[in-house]
Every structure is written in structure tokens, then in C-alpha cells.
Design an enzyme around this catalytic site. Structure first.
Site, short mmCIF file in Angstrom:
data_model
loop_
_atom_site.label_atom_id
_atom_site.label_comp_id
_atom_site.label_asym_id
_atom_site.label_seq_id
_atom_site.Cartn_x
_atom_site.Cartn_y
_atom_site.Cartn_z
N CYS A 262 0.79 -1.23 0.00
CA CYS A 262 0.00 0.00 0.00
C CYS A 262 0.83 1.29 0.00
O CYS A 262 0.30 2.35 -0.32
CB CYS A 262 -0.94 0.01 1.20
SG CYS A 262 -2.22 -1.27 1.12
N ASN B 106 -10.17 0.38 -0.26
CA ASN B 106 -8.71 0.40 -0.22
C ASN B 106 -8.18 -0.17 -1.53
O ASN B 106 -8.33 -1.36 -1.79
CB ASN B 106 -8.22 -0.44 0.98
CG ASN B 106 -6.71 -0.46 1.11
OD1 ASN B 106 -5.98 -0.09 0.20
ND2 ASN B 106 -6.23 -0.91 2.26
N HIS C 263 -3.07 7.48 3.31
CA HIS C 263 -3.54 6.24 2.70
C HIS C 263 -4.80 5.74 3.41
O HIS C 263 -4.75 5.44 4.62
CB HIS C 263 -2.46 5.17 2.76
CG HIS C 263 -2.96 3.79 2.46
ND1 HIS C 263 -3.52 3.44 1.24
CD2 HIS C 263 -3.01 2.66 3.23
CE1 HIS C 263 -3.88 2.17 1.28
NE2 HIS C 263 -3.59 1.68 2.46
N PHE D 48 -10.95 -4.25 0.01
CA PHE D 48 -10.11 -3.89 -1.13
C PHE D 48 -10.92 -3.74 -2.42
O PHE D 48 -11.87 -4.48 -2.68
CB PHE D 48 -9.00 -4.91 -1.33
CG PHE D 48 -7.88 -4.77 -0.35
CD1 PHE D 48 -6.81 -3.93 -0.60
CD2 PHE D 48 -7.92 -5.45 0.87
CE1 PHE D 48 -5.79 -3.78 0.31
CE2 PHE D 48 -6.90 -5.31 1.79
CZ PHE D 48 -5.84 -4.47 1.52
#
Length: 432
Positions: A213, A388, A355, A264
Site C-alpha cells: 500500500c 482500499n 492512505h 479492497f
């Protein structure tokens, strides 16, 4: 692990990763479109680097800070609503009978702060690949065959959007950095992108595989070093992340698969970086004033990935949000120390692109830095609308920030991942 250890592990530079100048052969784009090769300015060659010409006719400048010049995004066409995703997921994997496990996933989705995600995989594709969700059936070859085509395809879409905003020919890109943890192939996605985008055959390529990430910031750090040490260079970053490498049927033995399937999403981003933007041709969205990375000691167990016969498995320890919270302040203090002294910046004097790994991570950073809630609004927006998307996520946040009215001139972009690794850049917004 102490905070002092984290700071002592810091590696960063105001002028990129290294102060050593680029050496070797370079390509000069002349105004008439021809190119010439020659040695760098530290040789005794006939043509020196400082004598090169820029598209606006001026001579190349002294060293300037790198700038983000354009950002483009792309997502697959399949949009999934988070509230109904467990129905799709358990149905398509023939696991609807696992009622209790499905209820657990439903609760995870409800707490995820995500509304929608985009995925390359749909019911039609999964029917063609039952090996993706049949327990114990080898599928790594089929996954990589699919990703070999789809990763560069989505990356090309995002890069094309960035090139459109930049407004210059793709042939003027001098360096290409490709980021993905979605499959491995030889030749890689970088080679395919050269053809898909019409890049020069001598474009200098770098592949960043399997970083996780934080890799979007890694690419910015590398691009900063390249453009600040190679006058007139322009770097295209292409980041493409697809969850097909981790998709599998729900299993009580691998609860993190359920967590990953709930958080995700897929997405790609293209970013163009250069130093000293050409007047009336280019515009700086963000200047990159400093880039740094730190590895937290003795935390390699916290985030792990294993490539097995049936795909990529992830493990994420529950201690990650706490670990980030304990160490984010010293990292940010180091980052902010590279801002001009006269500014005396506080955390709430800056914009923040963090993030969006999940609500717990964003909450931890917000609490430890004592940020006003609006400072995390761009990161939360990306989490709500995309989930994500690994390395692409933080660059999506920067794209969201640049679309909003400018309030703060200075800011930071932060990302975290396996290691545990902290990556960050100090940014100055909209410098013309």
C-alpha cells in the site's frame, strides 16, 4: 520498538533519494522534434547537459523541486454496493450455506465506512474461472494469465487521462515507473505500456512489484530523484492494482480473506512528474519538497503476503493501527522539519493525503496528530467511494485534494505497508 528507533531509521533527502548526479547517456528533445544523445555534464563530451533545450526554447535550468504535473484515474466497469456485496460474494462462490460466516462479513462491511467499490472480476468472469474459488485448486497460472492483460490495460487507461491533462505528446515521457502487486509476468507491464501508450522505445523503465500500500509514495520518491537529477526529464508513474490475485471462496480458517474481500477494490492511476514546469505549457499541481521512508524495527510480522498455488494470501495483524499511531508523530515531525523555518507549521496548518487503508487507520492518524476532522475528509472520501485500492489509494487522495478549493499551501502525503514501512512526501500546492 521506540520512537527514537523509527527516527534513526529515517532515510530521506530534500533533493530525492541521492545527491549523486545522473551519469551516462541521455536523450535531448530538440525543438524540431529530433533527438540527440550525448554524455552528461560531468564528462568532456561535445554537448553538455546544461546546454540542452526545452520545448519553450529556453535553456535547461539549475536544479528545481519536482512537481506533480498531471493525475489521471481509471476503474473497472463493475461497480459494487458495499451493503449487498456479501450476497454477491457468497453467491458467486457457491457458499450461501455458510450463513454465520456471511453474517460476519456483513458486519465487517457495515463497519468499513465504504459505500462502493470497483472490481475487475464479475459473475461472468468467475464462471469461466471456477478454480479461483474452488478450495485447494491451483489457480496461480490462470490468475497471472488474466492479470498479464488486465493490469497494463487499466494502467493505460489511467495514464491516458494523465497524458490528456498534461497536454504534451507521450513521446516526451523520458522515464516510466510501473507499480503493481497484482501478478508477475515477463516481460512485465512496463513493456506492454510502452506499446499501449506509444512511448519511446528508449524510455527508461522501472518496475515496482509487490511493495504493497505504500508503493504510490515510493514511486513519487523515485520520480523526484529522477527528474531533479536529469534536467528536462518527465516521468510517468502508472499504478494498477487488481484484487483478482487474492479472490477466493470464504473459509473460516482464513478470516483475513473475509476482511480483505470486504475492504479492497481495484483501480489505476497515472501521474506525471517533472521539475521546472515549462511556462504556458505545464502547471504544477504539487511541488515535492522532500521525500522519505522509514522502516519500523521488528515489525515484519505485522503485514505479510504469501504467494501460493491458489493465489496471494495476506495477513494483517490487529496491532497495525496502534503501531501506526505510536509512530506517526515522529515520522511527521521529521517530514515537517524540511519545510521552511519561517512557516512554523502545525499539523492543522497543512493538508493531509493519508492512505485510506481502513477507518481504524485513518482514525489512529487523526487522533495521534490531533487533526481537525476536515483534514481527513479527502482520505475518507476515497475510502467511501473506492475502498482500499492499495498503492493507488493515496494518489487518488491527492487527486481529490487538488480538485477542492485551496486552503492550505503546504501538506503531506503518507502511506504505510509491509515492513512496517512509512513513506511520506512534503508537498507545496499549486505552485506556478
Amino acid at each position: 520498538m521506540g520512537k527514537t528507533q523509527l527516527l534513526n531509521g529515517m532515510n530521506g533527502s530534500e533533493n530525492g533519494m541521492s545527491s549523486k548526479p545522473y551519469s551516462g547517456e541521455f536523450v535531448v528533445n530538440k525543438p524540431n522534434g529530433e533527438s540527440a544523445k550525448g554524455p552528461d555534464s560531468h564528462t568532456n563530451g561535445k554537448q553538455k547537459l546544461q546546454d540542452t533545450h526545452r520545448p519553450d526554447g529556453s535553456s535547461s535550468p539549475s536544479k528545481h523541486h519536482a512537481s506533480i504535473l498531471a493525475i489521471g484515474k481509471a476503474v473497472p466497469p463493475n461497480r459494487y454496493n458495499q451493503s449487498t456485496y456479501p450476497d454477491f460474494y457468497f453467491g458467486v462462490t457457491n457458499c450461501s450455506h455458510k450463513v454465520e460466516l456471511k453474517q460476519r462479513m456483513q458486519r465487517i462491511c457495515e463497519k468499513s465506512a465504504i459505500n462502493t467499490r470497483y472490481l475487475m472480476l464479475n459473475e461472468e468472469t468467475l464462471k469461466q474461472h471456477p478454480e479461483f474459488y474452488n478450495p485447494g485448486e491451483p489457480s496461480i497460472e490462470q490468475r497471472h494469465d488474466l492479470l498479464e492483460e488486465e493490469v497494463p490495460k487499466l494502467a493505460a487507461q489511467a495514464a491516458t487521462e494523465a497524458l490528456k491533462e498534461w497536454g504534451r505528446p507521450a513521446s516526451e515521457i523520458t522515464h516510466l515507473i510501473v507499480v503493481t502487486l497484482s501478478g508477475v509476468s515477463i516481460p512485465g507491464a512496463d513493456v506492454r505500456l510502452v506499446k499501449l501508450l506509444g512511448l519511446r522505445h528508449d524510455v527508461q523503465r522501472v518496475m515496482l512489484y509487490m511493495l504493497g500500500c505504500y508503493a504510490g509514495i515510493t514511486a513519487l520518491r523515485l520520480a523526484k530523484d529522477l527528474v531533479e537529477n536529469n534536467p528536462n526529464s518527465r516521468v510517468l508513474i502508472a499504478c494498477s492494482e487488481l484484487t483478482a490475485t487474492t479472490f477466493r471462496a470464504p473459509d473460516e480458517k482464513y478470516m483475513y480473506d473475509i476482511v480483505g474481500a470486504s475492504l479492497f477494490g481495484d483501480g489505476a492511476v497515472g501521474v506525471i512528474v517533472g521539475a521546472n514546469p515549462y511556462p504556458r505549457i505545464e502547471r504544477s499541481l504539487f511541488e515535492i519538497h522532500w521525500a522519505g521512508v522509514s522502516l519500523a524495527p521488528d515489525t515484519a510480522h505485522v503485514v505479510q503476503g504469501k504467494l501460493k498455488s491458489d493465489g496471494l494470501y495476506f495477513y494483517l495483524d490487529k496491532s497495525l493501527p496502534m503501531l501506526l499511531g505510536e509512530n506517526i508523530a515522529p515520522f511527521c515531525k521529521m517530514l515537517m522539519a524540511h519545510a521552511p523555518d519561517k512557516l512554523r507549521l502545525g499539523y492543522n496548518d497543512m493538508f493531509w493525503a493519508v492512505h485510506p487503508g481502513g477507518p481504524a487507520i485513518l482514525n489512529s492518524v487523526e487522533e495521534q496528530l490531533k487533526l481537525n476532522p476536515e483534514k481527513m475528509s479527502a482520505s475518507r472520501y476515497v475510502l467511501v467511494n473506492y475502498g482500499n485500492i492499495s498503492a493507488s489509494s493515496v494518489l487518488y487522495v491527492l487527486d481529490e485534494i487538488r480538485r477542492r478549493p485551496a486552503k492550505e499551501e503546504w501538506g503531506a502525503a503518507l502511506a504505510f505497508g509491509p515492513g512496517v514501512t512509512f513513506e511520506g512526501v512534503l508537498l507545496r500546492r499549486n505552485v506556478d
